[in-house]
Design a protein around this motif. Sequence first.
Motif, PDB file in Angstrom:
ATOM      1  N   ALA A 169      72.747  37.287 -57.099  1.00 53.22           N
ATOM      2  CA  ALA A 169      73.067  38.393 -56.190  1.00 53.22           C
ATOM      3  C   ALA A 169      74.200  38.013 -55.245  1.00 53.22           C
ATOM      4  O   ALA A 169      75.128  38.803 -55.027  1.00 53.22           O
ATOM      5  N   VAL A 170      74.133  36.805 -54.691  1.00 53.02           N
ATOM      6  CA  VAL A 170      75.181  36.356 -53.772  1.00 53.02           C
ATOM      7  C   VAL A 170      76.509  36.221 -54.513  1.00 53.02           C
ATOM      8  O   VAL A 170      77.555  36.657 -54.014  1.00 53.02           O
ATOM      9  N   ALA A 171      76.484  35.641 -55.713  1.00 49.76           N
ATOM     10  CA  ALA A 171      77.714  35.492 -56.496  1.00 49.76           C
ATOM     11  C   ALA A 171      78.342  36.856 -56.761  1.00 49.76           C
ATOM     12  O   ALA A 171      79.563  37.028 -56.641  1.00 49.76           O
ATOM     13  N   THR A 172      77.503  37.831 -57.090  1.00 52.41           N
ATOM     14  CA  THR A 172      77.999  39.187 -57.325  1.00 52.41           C
ATOM     15  C   THR A 172      78.616  39.757 -56.052  1.00 52.41           C
ATOM     16  O   THR A 172      79.716  40.312 -56.079  1.00 52.41           O
ATOM     17  N   ALA A 173      77.923  39.583 -54.937  1.00 51.61           N
ATOM     18  CA  ALA A 173      78.384  40.154 -53.667  1.00 51.61           C
ATOM     19  C   ALA A 173      79.711  39.565 -53.203  1.00 51.61           C
ATOM     20  O   ALA A 173      80.536  40.278 -52.628  1.00 51.61           O
ATOM     21  N   ILE A 174      79.928  38.271 -53.448  1.00 51.41           N
ATOM     22  CA  ILE A 174      81.164  37.640 -52.955  1.00 51.41           C
ATOM     23  C   ILE A 174      82.210  37.467 -54.050  1.00 51.41           C
ATOM     24  O   ILE A 174      83.256  36.877 -53.809  1.00 51.41           O
ATOM     25  N   GLY A 175      81.928  38.006 -55.235  1.00 54.58           N
ATOM     26  CA  GLY A 175      82.929  38.035 -56.295  1.00 54.58           C
ATOM     27  C   GLY A 175      83.159  36.716 -57.016  1.00 54.58           C
ATOM     28  O   GLY A 175      84.267  36.445 -57.464  1.00 54.58           O
ATOM     29  N   ILE A 176      82.128  35.904 -57.135  1.00 58.92           N
ATOM     30  CA  ILE A 176      82.242  34.660 -57.904  1.00 58.92           C
ATOM     31  C   ILE A 176      81.633  34.897 -59.277  1.00 58.92           C
ATOM     32  O   ILE A 176      80.480  35.310 -59.395  1.00 58.92           O
ATOM     33  N   ASP A 177      82.416  34.635 -60.310  1.00 57.54           N
ATOM     34  CA  ASP A 177      81.932  34.783 -61.681  1.00 57.54           C
ATOM     35  C   ASP A 177      81.217  33.501 -62.097  1.00 57.54           C
ATOM     36  O   ASP A 177      81.830  32.434 -62.176  1.00 57.54           O
ATOM     37  N   VAL A 178      79.925  33.624 -62.326  1.00 64.54           N
ATOM     38  CA  VAL A 178      79.142  32.518 -62.878  1.00 64.54           C
ATOM     39  C   VAL A 178      78.778  32.934 -64.294  1.00 64.54           C
ATOM     40  O   VAL A 178      77.956  33.810 -64.503  1.00 64.54           O
ATOM     41  N   ARG A 179      79.442  32.311 -65.261  1.00 62.47           N
ATOM     42  CA  ARG A 179      79.248  32.697 -66.654  1.00 62.47           C
ATOM     43  C   ARG A 179      77.877  32.308 -67.169  1.00 62.47           C
ATOM     44  O   ARG A 179      77.256  33.029 -67.948  1.00 62.47           O
ATOM     45  N   ASN A 180      77.424  31.137 -66.752  1.00 60.56           N
ATOM     46  CA  ASN A 180      76.179  30.600 -67.282  1.00 60.56           C
ATOM     47  C   ASN A 180      75.666  29.580 -66.282  1.00 60.56           C
ATOM     48  O   ASN A 180      76.418  29.112 -65.423  1.00 60.56           O
ATOM     49  N   GLY A 181      74.429  29.201 -66.423  1.00 61.37           N
ATOM     50  CA  GLY A 181      73.915  28.176 -65.541  1.00 61.37           C
ATOM     51  C   GLY A 181      72.420  28.021 -65.658  1.00 61.37           C
ATOM     52  O   GLY A 181      71.754  28.727 -66.415  1.00 61.37           O
ATOM     53  N   SER A 182      71.912  27.078 -64.897  1.00 61.23           N
ATOM     54  CA  SER A 182      70.475  26.857 -64.858  1.00 61.23           C
ATOM     55  C   SER A 182      70.091  26.396 -63.457  1.00 61.23           C
ATOM     56  O   SER A 182      70.929  25.948 -62.677  1.00 61.23           O
ATOM     57  N   VAL A 183      68.810  26.556 -63.165  1.00 58.52           N
ATOM     58  CA  VAL A 183      68.243  26.135 -61.891  1.00 58.52           C
ATOM     59  C   VAL A 183      67.066  25.225 -62.233  1.00 58.52           C
ATOM     60  O   VAL A 183      66.250  25.566 -63.086  1.00 58.52           O
ATOM     61  N   ARG A 184      66.990  24.099 -61.554  1.00 58.55           N
ATOM     62  CA  ARG A 184      65.914  23.133 -61.817  1.00 58.55           C
ATOM     63  C   ARG A 184      65.285  22.740 -60.489  1.00 58.55           C
ATOM     64  O   ARG A 184      65.987  22.415 -59.535  1.00 58.55           O
ATOM     65  N   ALA A 185      63.962  22.796 -60.444  1.00 55.18           N
ATOM     66  CA  ALA A 185      63.230  22.323 -59.267  1.00 55.18           C
ATOM     67  C   ALA A 185      62.282  21.230 -59.721  1.00 55.18           C
ATOM     68  O   ALA A 185      61.648  21.337 -60.775  1.00 55.18           O
ATOM     69  N   GLU A 186      62.217  20.191 -58.935  1.00 53.41           N
ATOM     70  CA  GLU A 186      61.221  19.163 -59.190  1.00 53.41           C
ATOM     71  C   GLU A 186      60.678  18.696 -57.846  1.00 53.41           C
ATOM     72  O   GLU A 186      61.386  18.726 -56.832  1.00 53.41           O
ATOM     73  N   GLY A 187      59.420  18.354 -57.846  1.00 56.34           N
ATOM     74  CA  GLY A 187      58.774  17.952 -56.610  1.00 56.34           C
ATOM     75  C   GLY A 187      57.840  16.787 -56.839  1.00 56.34           C
ATOM     76  O   GLY A 187      57.286  16.631 -57.923  1.00 56.34           O
ATOM     77  N   ASP A 188      57.669  15.987 -55.803  1.00 54.80           N
ATOM     78  CA  ASP A 188      56.830  14.793 -55.879  1.00 54.80           C
ATOM     79  C   ASP A 188      55.504  15.034 -55.177  1.00 54.80           C
ATOM     80  O   ASP A 188      55.471  15.456 -54.014  1.00 54.80           O
ATOM     81  N   LEU A 189      54.432  14.781 -55.900  1.00 55.63           N
ATOM     82  CA  LEU A 189      53.070  14.903 -55.375  1.00 55.63           C
ATOM     83  C   LEU A 189      52.378  13.552 -55.490  1.00 55.63           C
ATOM     84  O   LEU A 189      52.569  12.832 -56.473  1.00 55.63           O
ATOM     85  N   ASP A 190      51.559  13.216 -54.511  1.00 49.65           N
ATOM     86  CA  ASP A 190      50.693  12.042 -54.583  1.00 49.65           C
ATOM     87  C   ASP A 190      49.276  12.583 -54.712  1.00 49.65           C
ATOM     88  O   ASP A 190      48.704  13.075 -53.734  1.00 49.65           O
ATOM     89  N   PHE A 191      48.727  12.548 -55.909  1.00 44.01           N
ATOM     90  CA  PHE A 191      47.439  13.181 -56.158  1.00 44.01           C
ATOM     91  C   PHE A 191      46.272  12.466 -55.486  1.00 44.01           C
ATOM     92  O   PHE A 191      45.159  12.981 -55.481  1.00 44.01           O
ATOM     93  N   ARG A 192      46.519  11.314 -54.879  1.00 40.86           N
ATOM     94  CA  ARG A 192      45.445  10.674 -54.112  1.00 40.86           C
ATOM     95  C   ARG A 192      45.023  11.569 -52.951  1.00 40.86           C
ATOM     96  O   ARG A 192      43.856  11.584 -52.576  1.00 40.86           O
ATOM     97  N   GLY A 193      45.972  12.334 -52.402  1.00 42.82           N
ATOM     98  CA  GLY A 193      45.651  13.222 -51.286  1.00 42.82           C
ATOM     99  C   GLY A 193      44.731  14.349 -51.699  1.00 42.82           C
ATOM    100  O   GLY A 193      43.687  14.571 -51.076  1.00 42.82           O
ATOM    101  N   THR A 194      45.079  15.070 -52.752  1.00 48.45           N
ATOM    102  CA  THR A 194      44.284  16.224 -53.162  1.00 48.45           C
ATOM    103  C   THR A 194      42.936  15.812 -53.751  1.00 48.45           C
ATOM    104  O   THR A 194      41.979  16.584 -53.716  1.00 48.45           O
TER     105      THR A 194
END
Length: 169
Positions: free
Chosen positions: A84-109
């Motif tokens: 949406a932001v790319a569209t609004a400000i006129g940046i052409d993003v032909r392709n891409g990906s988004v990656r999220a990774e997070g660290d958990l210490d299961f000793r807590g849970t």
Amino acid sequence: MNADEMRAMQAPLKDRYRADPSAAVVTLRAVGKLGEGITCRVETGRALIDAGLHPATGGSGLEACSGDMLLEALVACAGVTLRAVATAIGIDVRNGSVRAEGDLDFRGTLGVSRDAPVGFREIRLEFSLDSDATDEQLDNLLRLTERYCVVFQTLNHSPQVSMRRRRIG
């Protein structure tokens, strides 16, 4: 959709919210039903998802892990916001990906160690983008995506969260 079409689509909403700020406040809901064993069936609006324990806490791995679902929500929100932001400000993003990774210490849970936090101690979000935009433009795109991504901002600035119960039987 181009920037003009997006502006035209959002203009009446923005005008309404300026005139009546209370109209911009919307309550989103998620509903789940306790399932068989240690599961919870979540209504997503598109499908039902059975959530269960992560294998690191004894789960089978057949059900969705809520930690994974949190990261998936972040990826979805960040990806849509970036588009949406790319569209609004006129940046052409032909392709891409988004990656999220997070660290958990299961000793807590699992209650193994009171010193181990319950929850993610770090989450990293990465965009891989195919675009002819300059580095400065892409840096601005990322700044604006961070600013307007609801899930990112919610994680960064924790809202007041409460828990209650009610008896049904």
